[in-house]
Write a protein that holds these residues in place. Structure first.
Motif, short mmCIF file in Angstrom:
data_model
loop_
_atom_site.label_atom_id
_atom_site.label_comp_id
_atom_site.label_asym_id
_atom_site.label_seq_id
_atom_site.Cartn_x
_atom_site.Cartn_y
_atom_site.Cartn_z
N VAL A 64 36.99 42.76 52.24
CA VAL A 64 37.63 42.20 51.05
C VAL A 64 36.75 41.05 50.56
CG1 VAL A 64 39.66 41.04 50.11
CG2 VAL A 64 39.94 42.84 51.82
N PRO A 65 36.21 41.16 49.34
CA PRO A 65 35.28 40.13 48.88
C PRO A 65 35.99 38.83 48.51
CG PRO A 65 35.62 41.78 47.17
CD PRO A 65 36.42 42.23 48.35
N LYS A 66 35.19 37.77 48.35
CA LYS A 66 35.76 36.47 48.00
C LYS A 66 35.07 35.91 46.77
CE LYS A 66 37.45 34.64 52.33
NZ LYS A 66 37.29 33.62 53.37
N VAL A 67 35.83 35.19 45.95
CA VAL A 67 35.24 34.46 44.85
C VAL A 67 35.85 33.06 44.87
CG1 VAL A 67 36.90 35.35 43.13
CG2 VAL A 67 34.67 34.56 42.38
N ASP A 68 35.00 32.01 44.84
CA ASP A 68 35.44 30.62 44.99
C ASP A 68 36.36 30.48 46.20
OD1 ASP A 68 34.15 30.28 42.60
OD2 ASP A 68 35.99 30.39 41.40
N ASP A 69 35.98 31.10 47.32
CA ASP A 69 36.76 31.01 48.55
C ASP A 69 38.12 31.70 48.51
OD1 ASP A 69 35.18 29.99 50.43
OD2 ASP A 69 35.77 27.89 50.17
N GLU A 70 38.37 32.44 47.45
CA GLU A 70 39.65 33.13 47.33
C GLU A 70 39.40 34.61 47.56
OE1 GLU A 70 42.37 33.39 43.70
OE2 GLU A 70 41.63 31.32 43.67
N ARG A 71 40.27 35.26 48.31
CA ARG A 71 40.09 36.70 48.52
C ARG A 71 40.43 37.45 47.23
NH1 ARG A 71 41.43 38.93 53.76
NH2 ARG A 71 43.22 39.91 52.76
N VAL A 72 39.56 38.39 46.85
CA VAL A 72 39.81 39.19 45.66
C VAL A 72 40.69 40.36 46.09
CG1 VAL A 72 38.78 40.41 43.71
CG2 VAL A 72 37.53 38.55 44.80
N LEU A 73 41.99 40.17 45.91
CA LEU A 73 42.93 41.17 46.42
C LEU A 73 42.78 42.50 45.69
CD1 LEU A 73 46.21 39.20 47.06
CD2 LEU A 73 44.57 40.14 48.72
N GLY A 74 42.93 43.58 46.45
CA GLY A 74 42.83 44.90 45.84
C GLY A 74 41.39 45.32 45.61
N ALA A 103 46.90 46.32 46.98
CA ALA A 103 46.67 46.55 45.56
C ALA A 103 46.39 45.26 44.80
CB ALA A 103 47.87 47.26 44.94
N ALA A 104 45.68 45.40 43.70
CA ALA A 104 45.31 44.25 42.88
C ALA A 104 46.28 44.09 41.72
CB ALA A 104 43.91 44.44 42.33
N ARG A 105 46.54 42.84 41.34
CA ARG A 105 47.40 42.59 40.18
C ARG A 105 46.60 42.75 38.88
NH1 ARG A 105 52.35 42.93 41.23
NH2 ARG A 105 52.48 42.83 43.46
N GLY A 106 45.51 42.03 38.77
CA GLY A 106 44.76 42.09 37.52
C GLY A 106 43.28 42.22 37.77
N VAL A 107 42.53 42.34 36.69
CA VAL A 107 41.11 42.62 36.82
C VAL A 107 40.27 41.34 36.71
CG1 VAL A 107 40.67 43.11 34.36
CG2 VAL A 107 39.39 44.37 36.10
N GLU A 108 40.93 40.18 36.37
CA GLU A 108 40.18 38.94 36.09
C GLU A 108 39.33 38.50 37.28
OE1 GLU A 108 43.54 39.14 35.88
OE2 GLU A 108 43.63 39.58 33.73
N GLN A 109 39.94 38.48 38.46
CA GLN A 109 39.21 38.04 39.65
C GLN A 109 38.02 38.95 39.92
OE1 GLN A 109 42.01 38.01 42.90
NE2 GLN A 109 41.25 36.01 43.54
N LEU A 110 38.22 40.24 39.71
CA LEU A 110 37.13 41.21 39.92
C LEU A 110 35.98 40.90 38.98
CD1 LEU A 110 35.90 43.86 41.04
CD2 LEU A 110 37.14 45.08 39.25
N VAL A 111 36.29 40.63 37.73
CA VAL A 111 35.23 40.33 36.76
C VAL A 111 34.46 39.08 37.18
CG1 VAL A 111 34.80 39.59 34.37
CG2 VAL A 111 36.34 41.52 34.84
#
Ligand SMILES: *Cc1c(COP(=O)(O)O)cnc(C)c1O
Ligand code: SF4
Length: 386
Positions: free
Chosen positions: A122-132, A173-181
């Motif tokens: 599960v990847p991370k962005v700004d130390d936050e897990r990118v869920l989904g 599952a992921a809620r939105g695509v923002e974190q992924l972007v």
């Protein structure tokens, strides 16, 4: 694009366990078969639709019909003792808490989320897990949108079954695509996003648009391919023919192309019969008409497709319809595996024989490929030691 006008417009309706006594096709089962289905489906949920019931299953060949085996849970998929106890409870009409507890115990024994699916990669962005999201191979990020976590029908062999049985903490599952972007902006080694589920094609055109459009942003120029992992062409080709937003979906695919990205349909086909209907052929024609490519994949599964002729026929039909054979998998170590598994050496023989029966155009297929924690493992030979 023209819609067929002289046909009834099939509307999507799914059927499950509570419809067993109401679906006309299931009245063709014997009383014993129906009770067995009620018992097995307490543990292994099924979901079918009119297309599968009317156009895919051969009701004169029950229970051996491969599409029936593919979509309806069978007694042999459970441990015999478990099955007999469930059958007994069904016959006695015990459907309350005791049944639920028993079912829950059986679920926990069935190895949900094999190969560390939920916690690893599960990847991370700004130390936050990118869920989904899951990022295992450098070029490709997997994305599981929350609205895409079901399917137009369920495969009995599915390793994603925990997502379908309502065991909440097993979901992924992921809620939105923002974190992924945000993550992708920082990772220009990623060329592919694979949107998967469940089946993302259960999503409405507007949800699909909200998932895909942000990925086409010029700031993500390194992203070349949007892949969609789906069984929609096999289970509900009317998604591209008569569903209310069919045209909107096709228009979205057109736009992916217009913005210089490749849309790759990673289409799951388990049996040649899924490629033999007018609806499937027409749906594939329309998807290809947007400039998308269709690549195909499936596991080798006992009772469904464990014969070389089944694979060679399937690949021939795929080629004739413009699809490219891509992956052939070994079934995963989860769910009713003892019912479905095919020994590795036999899987390899099936694949080799099937490949020898088709033209070079079908020899694009890779496999048997086995998913394991370190990655995909290609089975490429049998060797005798000592
Ligand atoms: C199979 C797989 C991919 C895609 O691999 P390709 O060989 O590029 O199709 C990506 N991520 C995971 C976790 C996979 O299992
Ligand atoms: S279509 Fe895919 S995700 Fe859905 S039940 Fe079948 S194997 Fe599982």
């Amino acid at each position: 694009m023209e819609r067929p006008t002289n046909v009834v417009r099939p509307r999507f309706r799914a059927y499950g366990r509570r419809h067993i006594d109401r679906v006309p096709e299931l009245r063709r089962l014997s009383e014993d078969q129906r009770i067995a289905l009620k018992a097995a489906s307490t543990v292994l949920p099924f979901r079918v639709n009119d297309y599968i019931l009317r156009e895919l299953i051969d009701w004169d060949d029950i229970p051996n019909d491969p599409i029936y085996q593919l979509t309806f849970p069978q007694a042999g998929m459970l441990d015999l003792g478990d099955f007999l106890r469930l059958e007994d409870m069904v016959v006695r009409g015990e459907e309350g808490d005791r049944l639920r507890r028993r079912v829950h115990d059986i679920h926990l024994r069935m190895n949900p989320n094999p190969a560390g699916q939920k916690i690893l990669n599960v990847p991370k962005v700004d130390d936050e897990r990118v869920l989904g999201c899951q990022h295992k191979y450098r070029e490709t990020v997997l994305f599981f949108p929350v609205q895409g976590q079901t399917c137009h029908a369920y495969c009995t062999y599915c390793f994603r079954w925990p997502q379908f049985v309502g065991v909440k903490d097993l979901r992924f599952a992921a809620r939105g695509v923002e974190q992924l972007v945000r993550y992708l902006r920082e990772h220009d080694e990623v060329t592919d996003v694979l949107i998967t589920g469940g089946d993302p094609m259960v999503m409405s055109a507007s949800h699909l648009r909200r998932t895909i459009e942000p990925l086409l942003d010029p700031s993500l120029a390194h992203l070349r391919t949007i892949r969609i992992g789906t069984k929609v062409l096999a289970y509900w080709p009317y998604r591209f023919l008569t569903d209310r937003d069919a045209e909107d979906v096709l228009r979205l695919f057109d736009e992916v192309r217009a913005r210089n990205r490749q849309l790759a349909f990673m289409a799951h086909f388990s049996h040649p019969r899924e490629l033999g209907t007018k609806a499937a052929a027409e749906a594939m024609r329309r998807v290809l008409g947007t400039g998308a490519v269709i690549r195909t994949q499936a596991p080798v599964i006992r009772h469904v497709n464990d014969r070389a002729e089944v694979w060679s026929e399937m690949w021939r039909r795929q080629l004739a319809l413009g699809a490219v054979p891509y992956y052939l998998f070994v079934g995963r170590d989860t769910g009713p595996k003892q019912y479905f598994r095919v020994p590795l050496a036999r899987t390899l023989r099936i694949v080799s024989a099937a490949i020898s029966e088709v033209s070079g155009l079908a020899r694009t297929v890779r496999g048997p490929s086995m998913s394991a924690t370190p990655g995909k493992v290609l089975v490429d030979g049998v060797t005798t030691i000592d």
